[in-house]
Design a protein around this motif. Structure first.
Motif, PDB file in Angstrom:
ATOM      1  N   PHE A 246      27.671  -6.450  44.661  1.00 30.51           N
ATOM      2  CA  PHE A 246      26.646  -5.727  43.912  1.00 30.51           C
ATOM      3  C   PHE A 246      26.218  -4.460  44.650  1.00 30.51           C
ATOM      4  CE2 PHE A 246      22.050  -4.960  43.602  1.00 30.51           C
ATOM      5  CZ  PHE A 246      21.900  -4.739  42.242  1.00 30.51           C
TER       6      PHE A 246
ATOM      7  N   ARG B 296      23.941  -5.599  48.334  1.00 33.07           N
ATOM      8  CA  ARG B 296      22.931  -6.559  47.899  1.00 33.07           C
ATOM      9  C   ARG B 296      21.968  -6.948  49.015  1.00 33.07           C
ATOM     10  NH1 ARG B 296      24.821 -11.463  45.032  1.00 33.07           N
ATOM     11  NH2 ARG B 296      23.255 -12.670  46.076  1.00 33.07           N
TER      12      ARG B 296
ATOM     13  N   TYR C  29      19.541  -4.167  49.181  1.00 37.31           N
ATOM     14  CA  TYR C  29      18.743  -4.222  47.952  1.00 37.31           C
ATOM     15  C   TYR C  29      17.603  -5.226  48.105  1.00 37.31           C
ATOM     16  CZ  TYR C  29      17.652  -5.881  43.200  1.00 37.31           C
ATOM     17  OH  TYR C  29      17.028  -6.290  42.052  1.00 37.31           O
TER      18      TYR C  29
ATOM     19  N   LEU D  77      23.760 -11.756  40.520  1.00 40.10           N
ATOM     20  CA  LEU D  77      24.445 -10.561  41.025  1.00 40.10           C
ATOM     21  C   LEU D  77      25.806 -10.917  41.603  1.00 40.10           C
ATOM     22  CD1 LEU D  77      21.435  -8.988  42.976  1.00 40.10           C
ATOM     23  CD2 LEU D  77      22.035  -8.700  40.551  1.00 40.10           C
TER      24      LEU D  77
END
Length: 113
Positions: free
Chosen positions: A34, A46, A49, A30
């Protein structure tokens, strides 16, 4: 010199990393900026995430990619996931690449199977 992984293989590798509970492999795939979007998440970064979308304990028994198409910097994938608790579901995702890394994922929830 590192070989560039074809985008179709990169998508397959991302799902394999998820199934194997390998955040380290996924994280390397990534971009630093991201973003992830789904009906529950609107362009989270991220860190969010990995916090929200990667379970603390293994969750999946199998992930089957049923459709995968790549066009330039974008890939679309439809998959069926089987969870360890015996339930399963189907989703579609759009992945956007920047260079050789994934810059964004948008998930479109499917149905429970």
């Amino acid at each position: 010199m590192n070989a560039v992984i074809p985008r179709e293989q990169a998508v397959r590798d991302l799902y394999a990393a998820y199934l194997a509970d390998r955040k380290d492999i996924a994280g390397a795939m990534l971009t630093e900026d991201f973003t992830f979007s789904s009906p529950r998440d609107d362009h989270i970064d991220r860190a969010a995430y990995f916090e929200r979308c990667w379970p603390k304990d293994p969750l999946f028994r199998a992930i089957y990619i049923e459709f995968l198409a790549v066009n330039g910097d974008e890939a679309v994938v439809r998959y069926r996931a089987e969870k360890l608790d015996g339930t399963s579901f189907a989703n579609m995702e759009s992945l956007r690449f920047r260079g050789d890394r994934i810059a964004a994922v948008e998930v479109y929830f499917g149905r429970n199977l």
